[in-house]
Design an enzyme around this catalytic site. Structure first.
Site, mmCIF file in Angstrom:
data_model
loop_
_atom_site.group_PDB
_atom_site.id
_atom_site.type_symbol
_atom_site.label_atom_id
_atom_site.label_comp_id
_atom_site.label_asym_id
_atom_site.label_seq_id
_atom_site.Cartn_x
_atom_site.Cartn_y
_atom_site.Cartn_z
ATOM 1 N N ASP A 25 -7.885 12.455 34.740
ATOM 2 C CA ASP A 25 -6.582 12.207 35.355
ATOM 3 C C ASP A 25 -5.554 11.967 34.249
ATOM 4 O O ASP A 25 -5.915 11.731 33.093
ATOM 5 C CB ASP A 25 -6.664 10.982 36.259
ATOM 6 C CG ASP A 25 -7.537 11.247 37.475
ATOM 7 O OD1 ASP A 25 -7.645 12.422 37.880
ATOM 8 O OD2 ASP A 25 -8.111 10.285 38.004
ATOM 9 N N TYR A 57 -13.173 16.344 33.535
ATOM 10 C CA TYR A 57 -12.285 16.163 34.689
ATOM 11 C C TYR A 57 -11.513 14.864 34.427
ATOM 12 O O TYR A 57 -12.051 13.777 34.589
ATOM 13 C CB TYR A 57 -13.179 16.018 35.919
ATOM 14 C CG TYR A 57 -12.546 16.091 37.291
ATOM 15 C CD1 TYR A 57 -11.180 16.005 37.512
ATOM 16 C CD2 TYR A 57 -13.370 16.256 38.396
ATOM 17 C CE1 TYR A 57 -10.665 16.068 38.787
ATOM 18 C CE2 TYR A 57 -12.859 16.321 39.682
ATOM 19 C CZ TYR A 57 -11.504 16.231 39.867
ATOM 20 O OH TYR A 57 -11.003 16.294 41.140
ATOM 21 N N GLU A 91 -3.605 25.764 49.077
ATOM 22 C CA GLU A 91 -4.454 25.905 47.887
ATOM 23 C C GLU A 91 -5.784 26.585 48.222
ATOM 24 O O GLU A 91 -6.503 26.137 49.114
ATOM 25 C CB GLU A 91 -4.756 24.530 47.275
ATOM 26 C CG GLU A 91 -3.525 23.846 46.734
ATOM 27 C CD GLU A 91 -3.862 22.600 45.908
ATOM 28 O OE1 GLU A 91 -5.034 22.411 45.524
ATOM 29 O OE2 GLU A 91 -2.932 21.809 45.673
ATOM 30 N N ARG A 140 -6.522 22.650 50.906
ATOM 31 C CA ARG A 140 -5.498 21.686 51.307
ATOM 32 C C ARG A 140 -4.114 22.328 51.269
ATOM 33 O O ARG A 140 -3.919 23.363 50.639
ATOM 34 C CB ARG A 140 -5.539 20.444 50.417
ATOM 35 C CG ARG A 140 -5.255 20.724 48.957
ATOM 36 C CD ARG A 140 -5.504 19.468 48.100
ATOM 37 N NE ARG A 140 -5.186 19.721 46.710
ATOM 38 C CZ ARG A 140 -5.442 18.880 45.710
ATOM 39 N NH1 ARG A 140 -6.017 17.715 45.933
ATOM 40 N NH2 ARG A 140 -5.124 19.184 44.471
ATOM 41 N N ARG A 164 -13.178 25.967 37.804
ATOM 42 C CA ARG A 164 -12.579 26.467 39.027
ATOM 43 C C ARG A 164 -11.080 26.544 38.801
ATOM 44 O O ARG A 164 -10.500 25.717 38.084
ATOM 45 C CB ARG A 164 -12.855 25.521 40.200
ATOM 46 C CG ARG A 164 -14.294 25.454 40.568
ATOM 47 C CD ARG A 164 -14.824 26.741 41.154
ATOM 48 N NE ARG A 164 -14.475 26.893 42.557
ATOM 49 C CZ ARG A 164 -14.813 27.950 43.273
ATOM 50 N NH1 ARG A 164 -15.447 28.977 42.716
ATOM 51 N NH2 ARG A 164 -14.487 28.021 44.554
ATOM 52 N N ARG A 172 -13.475 2.508 52.342
ATOM 53 C CA ARG A 172 -12.984 1.151 52.628
ATOM 54 C C ARG A 172 -13.308 0.728 54.053
ATOM 55 O O ARG A 172 -13.244 1.544 54.971
ATOM 56 C CB ARG A 172 -11.471 1.080 52.426
ATOM 57 C CG ARG A 172 -11.043 1.427 51.030
ATOM 58 C CD ARG A 172 -9.723 0.765 50.690
ATOM 59 N NE ARG A 172 -9.236 1.279 49.418
ATOM 60 C CZ ARG A 172 -8.408 2.295 49.306
ATOM 61 N NH1 ARG A 172 -7.926 2.883 50.381
ATOM 62 N NH2 ARG A 172 -8.029 2.697 48.114
ATOM 63 N N ARG A 178 -14.816 9.376 42.614
ATOM 64 C CA ARG A 178 -13.354 9.310 42.472
ATOM 65 C C ARG A 178 -12.696 8.750 43.729
ATOM 66 O O ARG A 178 -11.602 8.214 43.664
ATOM 67 C CB ARG A 178 -12.779 10.729 42.262
ATOM 68 C CG ARG A 178 -13.134 11.384 40.966
ATOM 69 C CD ARG A 178 -12.696 12.854 40.977
ATOM 70 N NE ARG A 178 -11.289 13.037 41.271
ATOM 71 C CZ ARG A 178 -10.299 12.902 40.398
ATOM 72 N NH1 ARG A 178 -10.577 12.568 39.160
ATOM 73 N NH2 ARG A 178 -9.049 13.098 40.746
HETATM 74 N N1 UDP Z 1 -13.381 15.954 48.498
HETATM 75 C C1 UDP Z 1 -13.883 16.349 49.726
HETATM 76 N N2 UDP Z 1 -13.084 16.285 50.827
HETATM 77 C C2 UDP Z 1 -11.805 15.879 50.774
HETATM 78 C C3 UDP Z 1 -11.278 15.465 49.537
HETATM 79 C C4 UDP Z 1 -12.082 15.531 48.414
HETATM 80 O O1 UDP Z 1 -15.043 16.766 49.811
HETATM 81 O O2 UDP Z 1 -11.124 15.869 51.825
HETATM 82 C C5 UDP Z 1 -14.267 16.022 47.303
HETATM 83 C C6 UDP Z 1 -14.141 17.353 46.576
HETATM 84 O O3 UDP Z 1 -15.408 17.687 46.049
HETATM 85 C C7 UDP Z 1 -13.169 17.036 45.467
HETATM 86 C C8 UDP Z 1 -13.556 15.604 45.115
HETATM 87 O O4 UDP Z 1 -13.904 15.018 46.377
HETATM 88 O O5 UDP Z 1 -13.314 17.901 44.371
HETATM 89 C C9 UDP Z 1 -12.474 14.803 44.427
HETATM 90 O O6 UDP Z 1 -11.328 14.788 45.256
HETATM 91 P P1 UDP Z 1 -9.858 14.515 44.694
HETATM 92 O O7 UDP Z 1 -8.963 14.417 45.868
HETATM 93 O O8 UDP Z 1 -9.914 13.395 43.732
HETATM 94 O O9 UDP Z 1 -9.596 15.880 43.906
HETATM 95 P P2 UDP Z 1 -8.301 16.462 43.133
HETATM 96 O O10 UDP Z 1 -7.057 15.888 43.769
HETATM 97 O O11 UDP Z 1 -8.493 16.106 41.694
HETATM 98 O O12 UDP Z 1 -8.427 17.924 43.398
#
Ligand code: UDP
Length: 384
Positions: A352, A350, A302, A281, A251, A178, A174
């Site tokens: 979007d 999962y 969160e 986060r 989860r 870059r 996901r």
């Molecule tokens: N992830 C991580 N570190 C980060 C951000 C994301 O390890 O700083 C991993 C984590 O397993 C997460 C996945 O990447 O579930 C997808 O991240 P995304 O930000 O797309 O998750 P969402 O916003 O859907 O919670």
């Protein structure tokens, strides 16, 4: 003769479907939702104390590469440009995410050009992994151990409650990597935030005289559905069958609300990547709408945890045991022809927002054709 349909769930799946059925066929639609609001997990509302538009079930940024989906959502409300730029704390420093040239140069204290950074990361990558079979292998193959440990291992363990090696590689895919300074969290062509939040988008979709929404109404197996020609269920598939074979793993997220004057963290999203910080986060929602002015600010910390019977299911875990269970529920669903299953919870994926909307549009088209030709209704949008 007019058809009468029931849709369970007033999130994007249910609202898009109701919109398509009523705008393209002669029918009436009842929508039931167990919550007190339309919008499912994309529900937004203004916080009374600050006036900030809050994404009640966590941050949602609209992204898509498909012009037809972008045009579709923009036909209901105005979306304003918004680029999601995430910051991450690892150790005692703040970095730019997704991993980009700035992150690489910050982390390794270098001043690489794009080509140099790429060559450098290739020296760190684990080339013994040919076909990554899980999240951890995907990370080790593409970014190497150092960046994986700093940004992904701890966060993922907190987020999913298990070792990253137990998770599918698709979760990591996901997020882009870059070798330039582009720090847009998403790769999509179209991206934005609806000016008045997401709930209004869905309310407009269902603002039709032939659609009746009943909130605070929970579906259960005792509900009389005999008067409907067809039912579309967008809730959790295991709940539909009253957990007969057991519960699918999800989860959930616990949000701790905080207020501050001015600007709390200077950005919408700050990830906390270290395992010893209990939360994943912090999101500060006024930064989603930079065109608005607010003196005060609201933010949410969160915490991720296992879903119990009373929690809202968020992220489908899709571990091997879950997929076995899912097969049983799907097999049971396929033995009947009155109820179709649609959306993130009913298909246990999962997804979007743009996936959900795209799939609901496609499913509605398929259903309408089947109905016109007196063929059986499609029961699921995906093959699985
Ligand atoms: N992830 C991580 N570190 C980060 C951000 C994301 O390890 O700083 C991993 C984590 O397993 C997460 C996945 O990447 O579930 C997808 O991240 P995304 O930000 O797309 O998750 P969402 O916003 O859907 O919670």
């Amino acid at each position: 003769m007019s058809n009468h349909y029931l849709i369970i769930g007033a999130g994007f799946s249910g609202c898009v479907l109701a919109h398509q059925l009523t705008s393209k066929t002669d029918c009436t639609v009842d929508i039931w939702d167990e919550r007190s609001h339309t919008g499912g997990n994309c529900h937004t509302q203004r916080d009374a104390a600050t006036g900030v538009m809050v994404h009640e079930y966590g941050p949602h940024i609209f992204n898509t590469d498909k012009k037809e989906i972008w045009d579709f959502v923009n036909s209901f409300v105005e979306f304003r440009p918004y680029i999601h730029r995430v910051k991450a704390k690892s150790g005692d420093k703040i970095y730019s995410l997704p991993v980009n040239l700035h992150t690489i140069n910050q982390f390794f204290n270098r001043h690489f050009t794009p080509a140099e950074a790429k060559a450098f990361l290739e020296t760190l990558a684990d080339n013994s992994i040919t076909e990554p079979g899980n999240f951890e292998e995907q990370a080790l193959k593409f970014i190497g151990k150092e960046l994986y440990k700093a940004f992904f291992y701890g966060y993922t363990k907190k987020q999913w409650g298990c070792e990253p090696s137990a998770l599918p590689a698709s979760i990591l895919k996901r997020i882009p990597v870059r070798y330039n300074y582009d720090d847009n969290y998403h790769n999509n062509i179209y991206t934005g935030i609806p000016v008045d939040g997401y709930t209004v988008v869905m309310e407009k979709m269902v603002a039709h005289p032939n659609i009746t929404i009943t909130l605070n109404k929970k579906y259960d197996s005792l509900a009389d559905i005999s008067r409907y020609n067809h039912v579309f269920y967008t809730g959790p598939i295991d709940a539909f069958f009253e957990y007969e074979f057991g519960r699918l793993g999800y989860r959930t997220v616990v949000f701790e609300k905080g207020y501050a004057a001015g600007d709390f963290q200077g950005t919408t999203q700050m990830n906390y990547c270290d395992a010893d910080i209990p939360y994943t986060r912090i999101t500060e929602h006024k930064h989603f709408t930079p065109w608005e002015q607010h003196d005060k600010t609201i933010y949410f910390t969160e915490y991720s945890k296992e879903t119990t019977e009373t929690d809202v299911p968020y992220y489908p875990k899709r571990l091997a045991a879950d997929l076995e269970l899912l097969k049983k529920y799907r097999a049971k669903a396929e033995k009947q022809d009155k109820v179709s299953f649609l959306g993130r919870l009913a298909t246990y994926r999962y997804m979007d927002m743009h996936h959900v909307i795209g799939e609901a549009l496609q499913f509605a088209a398929q259903f309408i054709i089947a109905a016109q030709n007196n063929q059986p209704a499609p029961l699921f949008p995906n093959a699985e």
